[in-house]
Scaffold this active site. Structure first.
Site, PDB file in Angstrom:
ATOM      1  N   GLU A   1       0.853  -1.205   0.000  1.00  0.00           N
ATOM      2  CA  GLU A   1       0.000   0.000   0.000  1.00  0.00           C
ATOM      3  C   GLU A   1       0.875   1.237   0.000  1.00  0.00           C
ATOM      4  O   GLU A   1       2.099   1.134   0.146  1.00  0.00           O
ATOM      5  CB  GLU A   1      -0.903  -0.001   1.239  1.00  0.00           C
ATOM      6  CG  GLU A   1      -2.006  -1.028   1.150  1.00  0.00           C
ATOM      7  CD  GLU A   1      -2.966  -0.914   2.315  1.00  0.00           C
ATOM      8  OE1 GLU A   1      -3.829  -0.036   2.286  1.00  0.00           O
ATOM      9  OE2 GLU A   1      -2.833  -1.708   3.256  1.00  0.00           O
TER      10      GLU A   1
ATOM     11  N   HIS B   1      -9.282  10.138   5.718  1.00  0.00           N
ATOM     12  CA  HIS B   1      -9.218   9.388   4.470  1.00  0.00           C
ATOM     13  C   HIS B   1      -9.879  10.237   3.395  1.00  0.00           C
ATOM     14  O   HIS B   1     -10.934  10.826   3.635  1.00  0.00           O
ATOM     15  CB  HIS B   1      -9.938   8.040   4.626  1.00  0.00           C
ATOM     16  CG  HIS B   1      -9.574   7.076   3.546  1.00  0.00           C
ATOM     17  ND1 HIS B   1     -10.070   7.187   2.273  1.00  0.00           N
ATOM     18  CD2 HIS B   1      -8.734   6.023   3.545  1.00  0.00           C
ATOM     19  CE1 HIS B   1      -9.550   6.212   1.538  1.00  0.00           C
ATOM     20  NE2 HIS B   1      -8.739   5.491   2.279  1.00  0.00           N
TER      21      HIS B   1
ATOM     22  N   ARG C   1      -2.445  11.002   0.468  1.00  0.00           N
ATOM     23  CA  ARG C   1      -3.756  11.084   1.119  1.00  0.00           C
ATOM     24  C   ARG C   1      -4.110  12.457   1.693  1.00  0.00           C
ATOM     25  O   ARG C   1      -5.188  12.978   1.441  1.00  0.00           O
ATOM     26  CB  ARG C   1      -3.755  10.121   2.320  1.00  0.00           C
ATOM     27  CG  ARG C   1      -4.486   8.864   2.069  1.00  0.00           C
ATOM     28  CD  ARG C   1      -4.563   8.080   3.342  1.00  0.00           C
ATOM     29  NE  ARG C   1      -4.806   6.684   3.000  1.00  0.00           N
ATOM     30  CZ  ARG C   1      -5.023   5.723   3.877  1.00  0.00           C
ATOM     31  NH1 ARG C   1      -5.002   5.998   5.165  1.00  0.00           N
ATOM     32  NH2 ARG C   1      -5.248   4.504   3.486  1.00  0.00           N
TER      33      ARG C   1
HETATM   34  C1  LIG Z   1     -13.000   1.421   7.365  1.00  0.00           C
HETATM   35  C2  LIG Z   1     -11.671   1.138   8.035  1.00  0.00           C
HETATM   36  C3  LIG Z   1     -10.679   0.462   7.344  1.00  0.00           C
HETATM   37  C4  LIG Z   1      -9.454   0.174   7.975  1.00  0.00           C
HETATM   38  N1  LIG Z   1      -8.513  -0.571   7.314  1.00  0.00           N
HETATM   39  C5  LIG Z   1      -7.387  -0.960   7.966  1.00  0.00           C
HETATM   40  C6  LIG Z   1      -6.459  -1.871   7.377  1.00  0.00           C
HETATM   41  O1  LIG Z   1      -6.644  -2.321   6.255  1.00  0.00           O
HETATM   42  N2  LIG Z   1      -5.371  -2.234   8.091  1.00  0.00           N
HETATM   43  C7  LIG Z   1      -5.115  -1.753   9.352  1.00  0.00           C
HETATM   44  O2  LIG Z   1      -4.112  -2.134   9.958  1.00  0.00           O
HETATM   45  N3  LIG Z   1      -5.993  -0.905   9.937  1.00  0.00           N
HETATM   46  C8  LIG Z   1      -7.114  -0.501   9.298  1.00  0.00           C
HETATM   47  N4  LIG Z   1      -7.988   0.342   9.908  1.00  0.00           N
HETATM   48  C9  LIG Z   1      -7.737   0.766  11.296  1.00  0.00           C
HETATM   49  C10 LIG Z   1      -8.022  -0.372  12.248  1.00  0.00           C
HETATM   50  O3  LIG Z   1      -9.126  -1.110  11.779  1.00  0.00           O
HETATM   51  C11 LIG Z   1      -8.326   0.131  13.663  1.00  0.00           C
HETATM   52  O4  LIG Z   1      -7.359   1.061  14.065  1.00  0.00           O
HETATM   53  C12 LIG Z   1      -8.314  -1.022  14.655  1.00  0.00           C
HETATM   54  O5  LIG Z   1      -9.143  -2.056  14.184  1.00  0.00           O
HETATM   55  C13 LIG Z   1      -8.766  -0.570  16.030  1.00  0.00           C
HETATM   56  O6  LIG Z   1      -8.956  -1.706  16.830  1.00  0.00           O
HETATM   57  P1  LIG Z   1      -9.316  -1.549  18.361  1.00  0.00           P
HETATM   58  O7  LIG Z   1      -9.404  -2.925  18.908  1.00  0.00           O
HETATM   59  O8  LIG Z   1      -8.397  -0.580  18.987  1.00  0.00           O
HETATM   60  O9  LIG Z   1     -10.762  -0.861  18.337  1.00  0.00           O
HETATM   61  P2  LIG Z   1     -12.123  -1.305  17.626  1.00  0.00           P
HETATM   62  O10 LIG Z   1     -11.936  -2.425  16.694  1.00  0.00           O
HETATM   63  O11 LIG Z   1     -12.763  -0.076  17.100  1.00  0.00           O
HETATM   64  O12 LIG Z   1     -12.987  -1.837  18.848  1.00  0.00           O
HETATM   65  C14 LIG Z   1     -13.476  -0.960  19.844  1.00  0.00           C
HETATM   66  C15 LIG Z   1     -14.312  -1.757  20.815  1.00  0.00           C
HETATM   67  O13 LIG Z   1     -14.569  -0.960  21.955  1.00  0.00           O
HETATM   68  C16 LIG Z   1     -15.948  -1.043  22.291  1.00  0.00           C
HETATM   69  N5  LIG Z   1     -16.289   0.152  23.077  1.00  0.00           N
HETATM   70  C17 LIG Z   1     -16.117   1.455  22.749  1.00  0.00           C
HETATM   71  N6  LIG Z   1     -16.542   2.243  23.745  1.00  0.00           N
HETATM   72  C18 LIG Z   1     -16.995   1.430  24.728  1.00  0.00           C
HETATM   73  C19 LIG Z   1     -17.570   1.641  26.014  1.00  0.00           C
HETATM   74  N7  LIG Z   1     -17.795   2.877  26.523  1.00  0.00           N
HETATM   75  N8  LIG Z   1     -17.929   0.557  26.744  1.00  0.00           N
HETATM   76  C20 LIG Z   1     -17.744  -0.710  26.266  1.00  0.00           C
HETATM   77  N9  LIG Z   1     -17.196  -0.959  25.063  1.00  0.00           N
HETATM   78  C21 LIG Z   1     -16.826   0.099  24.308  1.00  0.00           C
HETATM   79  C22 LIG Z   1     -16.637  -1.188  20.952  1.00  0.00           C
HETATM   80  O14 LIG Z   1     -17.945  -1.710  21.112  1.00  0.00           O
HETATM   81  C23 LIG Z   1     -15.675  -2.175  20.282  1.00  0.00           C
HETATM   82  O15 LIG Z   1     -15.946  -3.478  20.714  1.00  0.00           O
HETATM   83  C24 LIG Z   1      -9.212   0.638   9.293  1.00  0.00           C
HETATM   84  C25 LIG Z   1     -10.207   1.344   9.969  1.00  0.00           C
HETATM   85  C26 LIG Z   1     -11.426   1.597   9.363  1.00  0.00           C
HETATM   86  C27 LIG Z   1     -12.480   2.344  10.126  1.00  0.00           C
END
Ligand SMILES: Cc1cc2nc3c(=O)[nH]c(=O)nc-3n(C[C@H](O)[C@H](O)[C@H](O)COP(=O)(O)OP(=O)(O)OC[C@H]3O[C@@H](n4cnc5c(N)ncnc54)[C@H](O)[C@@H]3O)c2cc1C
Length: 523
Positions: A115, A243, A289
């Protein structure tokens, strides 16, 4: 008040929280994992591009790519940890244990893609739905693990600290220490106390405080706001990555339109069909970007148009359907046949490079409070993020933080015997919040952030944003004190707080760097 005791309380069931839970439970710790909604409703599930795996032939090249993408601002120690630990974490959990179905060639070897910003082909993926393939497998494992209790529809409201929430008044003399959280059980509307030896913020990003976002509903920086309220250190919050292209149609949920389309020959045009990027950058629609996002934003502000368009007329219909089946289907479901017409797009808030400051084992400055994944900030992304590093960061931070907690809880007698106090009773007012007011206030937060603290910032715009948000926060706090908590009200309270924190960080930093762009004052 119902009180639940556990070793580790994980707030968030995305990839970071789930990876932590699996590692901690494997070592015999009891884990409670909470999420706003269903297990797969998380940004992790929507990741399209992939996850970095192969760092050969030169791991140092990956380190250089991350540093360069960060505009030179990333923390070298955090980069070094990701490069060292990342491939092993992917192999151990995703390949060897869960057998995630990454794309392979005819010989059965993993297919590596590349990428923007990557010097090598090092990313593995499952078509354009990598996040779903990973999180579905990880979630299944979480559900099959006896020592993990999953509680979906439990919204963390506030963290418990000795100084504020212990029934023993003497505890206020203790150092700043977290011992769990209050959470709203949305099935019963009751607030439950979770008392834990370790509390882990894994609540994901904050794109939802902006009008346009790629993030899932509820991504309003819950963890950042909760951490702020108990005195945790926050860092780099001005670095919000935007984005350039998400699908835009009134009433439809935004979704990301991959850069690969532009890579294959699609071009950005305005409502009059003019290729407005040609005069902006020698690479035209393929400019980096942040430059594309800023140019679109500038163009929209100048013309008053609601969106620009991605013109795919240079691409053959069969190629579009074959190469981008997911995007083709989703656009079609909203009435846009991309083999015949351009895709309406706007830029959108995508990723938070900053967050709750931690060391390389997830520790915050509050005792027994950790942060991991997108909520945390070790400085890995500096002022901008290299594509496909975040899923890897989730895996690594979840794993190393759990390992550190396991070591601490099993080895250190003083900590193992830590006295966990009874939390003070939760007091809930009886009034019901008016959902219309909540929706309207959240909309105002998101519009204010988009217009005054979004892609193009200035001192004046930020001052305006701050004034509006301070007033809103006052109203919302009064509202919050008066009404029974609901998921929407908690989201609004945390959203306005996070928005103010981002504005504050942006206002304190007058230097344009990475994804923080400050326009000259006369713009
Ligand atoms: C459309 C998109 C495409 C992407 N593509 C890529 C990619 O190709 N490669 C890459 O490396 N990254 C990518 N990213 C970034 C990556 O997906 C995220 O940074 C990463 O998945 C975040 O993971 P996380 O576990 O920190 O949070 P998340 O996966 O967002 O999970 C957050 C969790 O916290 C919970 N939560 C939030 N607030 C509370 C609360 N008050 N009480 C209880 N639970 C709560 C939610 O319900 C959820 O379960 C992308 C992001 C997006 C949006």
């Amino acid at each position: 008040m119902r009180t639940i005791h556990t070793d580790c309380l994980v707030l968030g069931a995305g990839l970071a929280g789930s990876a932590y839970a699996l590692q901690a439970a494997r070592a015999g710790l009891k884990v409670e994992i909470l999420s706003l909604g269903a297990p797969l409703q998380a940004n992790s599930d929507w990741a399209q591009g992939g996850i970095i795996y192969d760092t050969s032939p030169d791991p140092a090249q990956l380190a250089r790519d991350i540093l360069e993408a960060s505009d030179g601002a990333a923390n070298p120690a955090a980069i070094e940890q990701l490069v060292r630990e990342g491939p092993a974490a992917v192999k151990e959990l995703l390949l060897d244990e869960l057998h995630v179905g990454f794309d392979r060639n005819a010989a059965g070897d993993l297919h590596f893609t590349r990428e923007g910003g990557h010097a090598e082909r090092r990313i593995i993926h499952t078509k354009d739905a990598t996040g779903h393939a990973i999180l579905a497998a990880v979630a299944q494992k979480v559900d099959a693990t006896a020592d993990i209790t999953r509680r979906s529809g439990f919204v963390a409201v506030d963290l418990l600290t000795l100084s504020h929430n212990s029934v023993d008044a003497h505890d206020r003399y203790e150092p700043l220490t977290c011992f769990g959280c209050y959470a709203l059980d949305t099935a019963t509307d009751e607030v439950v106390a979770f008392v834990a030896r370790k509390t882990v913020l894994a609540t994901g990003g904050l794109g939802g405080i902006f009008q346009h976002t790629t993030n899932q509903p509820g991504s309003v920086g819950h963890g950042v706001a909760m951490a702020y309220r108990v005195g945790a250190r926050l860092i780099d919050l001005e670095y919000v990555q935007f984005h350039p292209t998400v699908f835009f149609k009134k009433g439809a949920q935004h979704f990301l339109i991959t850069e690969a389309l532009r890579g294959e020959g699609a071009v950005l045009v305005d409502a009059r069909g003019r290729r407005f990027m040609d005069g902006v950058h020698p690479l035209g629609s393929l400019a980096p970007r942040d430059i594309v996002a800023r140019a679109i934003q500038h163009h929209l502000a100048e013309t008053g148009d609601a969106c620009v368009y991605l013109d795919l007329s240079a691409l053959k219909s069969e190629f579009i359907r074959d190469r981008f089946p997911g995007i083709y289907e989703r656009c079609l479901s909203h009435g846009v046949d991309i083999t015949r017409e351009p895709i309406p797009v706007v830029p959108a808030a995508h990723f938070s490079c900053g967050g709750v400051h931690t060391d390389l084992t997830g520790r915050t400055n509050v005792r027994h409070l950790n942060a991991i994944g997108e909520t945390a900030c070790t400085g890995l992304h500096g002022a901008n993020r290299l594509a496909s590093t975040s899923l890897l960061e989730c895996l690594v931070s979840g794993k190393v933080t759990a390992q550190a907690d396991v070591a601490e809880l099993s080895a250190n007698v003083r900590i193992t015997n830590i006295r966990l106090p009874e939390p003070r009773e939760w007091q809930s007012p009886m009034r019901t919040a008016d959902p219309l007011l909540i929706r309207q206030d959240l909309q105002q937060v998101r519009q204010t952030m988009w217009n005054y603290a979004g892609i193009i910032r200035s001192g004046r715009r930020l001052t305006r944003a701050r004034r509006i948000l301070l007033e809103l926060r006052e109203d919302i706090q009064a509202f919050y004190r008066d009404c029974r908590p609901t998921r929407e009200l908690i989201e609004l309270r945390n959203g306005v707080q996070t928005a103010l924190l981002v504005v504050h960080a942006a206002a304190l930093n007058p230097i344009s760097r990475g994804c923080h762009f400050v326009a000259p004052e006369n713009e």
